[in-house]
Design a protein around this motif. Structure first.
Motif, PDB file in Angstrom:
ATOM      1  N   SER A 133     -21.802  13.937  60.398  1.00 13.26           N
ATOM      2  CA  SER A 133     -22.103  13.215  59.158  1.00 13.26           C
ATOM      3  C   SER A 133     -23.464  12.539  59.272  1.00 13.26           C
ATOM      4  N   THR A 135     -24.373   9.639  57.277  1.00 15.85           N
ATOM      5  CA  THR A 135     -24.129   8.542  56.333  1.00 15.85           C
ATOM      6  C   THR A 135     -24.819   7.248  56.722  1.00 15.85           C
ATOM      7  N   GLU A 177     -21.283  -0.104  52.166  1.00 11.99           N
ATOM      8  CA  GLU A 177     -20.001   0.291  52.744  1.00 11.99           C
ATOM      9  C   GLU A 177     -18.904  -0.628  52.190  1.00 11.99           C
ATOM     10  N   ARG A 292     -17.159   4.974  55.824  1.00 18.29           N
ATOM     11  CA  ARG A 292     -17.890   6.249  55.884  1.00 18.29           C
ATOM     12  C   ARG A 292     -19.199   6.065  56.639  1.00 18.29           C
ATOM     13  N   VAL A 293     -19.818   4.909  56.439  1.00 18.82           N
ATOM     14  CA  VAL A 293     -21.026   4.549  57.187  1.00 18.82           C
ATOM     15  C   VAL A 293     -20.608   4.139  58.599  1.00 18.82           C
TER      16      VAL A 293
END
Length: 405
Positions: A133, A135, A177, A292-293
């Motif tokens: 990812s 992110t 976030e 996600r971050v």
């Protein structure tokens, strides 16, 4: 030329890849049944290419009493009757000054930039599926003083070609976030690095091993490395549990085990294991409550990285020797931190605990050089940045070795 790499963690695998790409014959030896089962297996999963502040920092001096005597400290020294630990510790403290920290930061940023370039090239070629990812990352700081200290670090890094980074307020961090909303009162600000990445290092190791095997690299697994035989200034064989193996060049990428292997050759490696712990949680049922971050909580010394439907939680730095035991209270501490920062993100029904020994130099700069023999190469000391820096030292060594081939 034929290169024998000792160690099938991400550091050894990255070197195998770079040397294979350069057209060399490569053999990889490891005691494990397959690649990535040691320190690479359960690491923090963050690829921290742009925020690489060394552990050896002037602020350590104020923290010494807590580090030495507080059992709950996330960064802990346990003094032992071990001359190597004491020597490493004194070298570490000597590196805890602004000048050395700035030099280490510059060297690490340069190496990380090279590593990113080569990792991404490998990723494009191998086409692996390892929950990669892009992110970004937030590093949370508990006080305004800590935020200002981070700002000074960013000022240093900005002069060294670091990727864009900025200080953000708690409100801005939550906007980036949303899963941090409940934890917002607990931090005063954060460093946001939009370009940072994450991936499952163990999956990278597994899939890279398979790709390398398909492309001619030989793996000798379930085979313990016993010693290196030197004659006339050259290594002539590596002695293993399966007998001697010969090559033109030899690379030691055995993490902390590199120290004992190299000592009989007169090589005193300034490498000591930094023990860390991790757990991996299933967050599929509460996906919106998990980040996600990528998140680093500087106060708790805990990192969080999203890997698909899983959350990797890793933390703590202990100088306790060659000890891979996993005390329940350490895993409980990581569970408590996760619940505090991201309440309700998991039911914690299936916690996959892990401990690893990250081989660190006092300055945090890895050792990637020829030493001890004309055909012996060292590739260790990556500390907590092994995943981040592996392809950087691999590229350096492949270039150096190409000059003597």
């Amino acid at each position: 030329m034929h290169v024998c790499i000792l160690g099938a963690g991400i550091v050894g695998l990255a070197a195998a890849y770079e040397l294979q790409q350069a057209g060399h014959e490569v053999t990889v030896i490891d005691k494990a049944p397959h690649a990535g089962m040691g320190t690479s297996m359960g690491n923090g999963a963050q690829l921290s290419y742009s925020y690489v502040q060394p552990l050896a920092d002037p602020s350590i001096w104020k923290q010494l009493p807590k580090l030495l005597f507080n059992e709950d400290s996330p960064l802990k020294f346990r003094l032992q009757a071990d001359p190597h630990q004491w020597k490493w510790g004194l070298q570490f403290l000597a590196a805890c000054n602004a000048e050395r920290s700035a030099i280490s930061t510059r060297e690490l940023l340069q190496l990380a930039a090279t590593s990113r370039q080569h990792f991404e090239a490998m990723q494009q070629r191998v086409q692996g599926d390892w929950d990669y990812s892009t992110t970004g990352k937030l590093v949370l700081y508990p006080t305004h003083a800590a935020v200002e200290s981070a700002r000074r670090q960013l000022d240093v890094q900005s002069t060294l070609g670091s990727a864009p980074q900025l200080i953000v307020s708690p409100d801005e961090a939550v906007a980036l976030e949303p899963a941090l909303a409940a934890y917002q009162p607990q931090f005063a600000g954060a460093v946001h690095t939009p370009s940072e990445c994450a991936a499952d290092c163990y999956q990278v190791a597994q899939q890279l091993q398979a790709w390398l095997q398909r492309n001619g690299v030989k793996f000798v697994m379930n085979t313990a490395v016993q010693n290196l035989r030197r004659e006339g200034g050259k290594i002539v064989a590596v002695r293993t549990s399966q007998g001697d193996i010969t090559a033109d060049h030899y690379m030691v990428a055995l993490a902390f085990d590199s120290v004992a292997l190299c000592k009989p050759l007169g090589i005193d490696l300034p490498v000591y294991p930094l023990k860390g712990y991790s757990l991996t949680l299933n967050v599929a049922a509460a996906s919106d409550k998990a980040p996600r971050v990528s998140i680093t909580d500087s106060a708790r010394k805990v990192v969080f990285a999203r890997l698909g439907d899983r959350l990797r939680v890793a933390g703590m730095v202990e100088l306790v020797g060659n000890d891979l035991r996993i005390p329940q209270d350490k895993i409980q501490s990581l569970c408590d931190s996760t619940q505090a920062v991201f309440p309700g993100c998991s039911d914690f029904a299936a916690v996959a605990p892990w401990a690893g020994l990250r081989p660190a130099t006092p300055t945090a700069v890895p050792i990637a050089k020829q030493a001890g023999a004309s055909n012996l190469w060292l590739n260790t000391g990556h500390g907590a940045l092994g995943f981040t820096l592996a392809f950087g030292t691999a590229a350096q060594l492949a270039q150096q070795m190409g000059k003597v081939a």
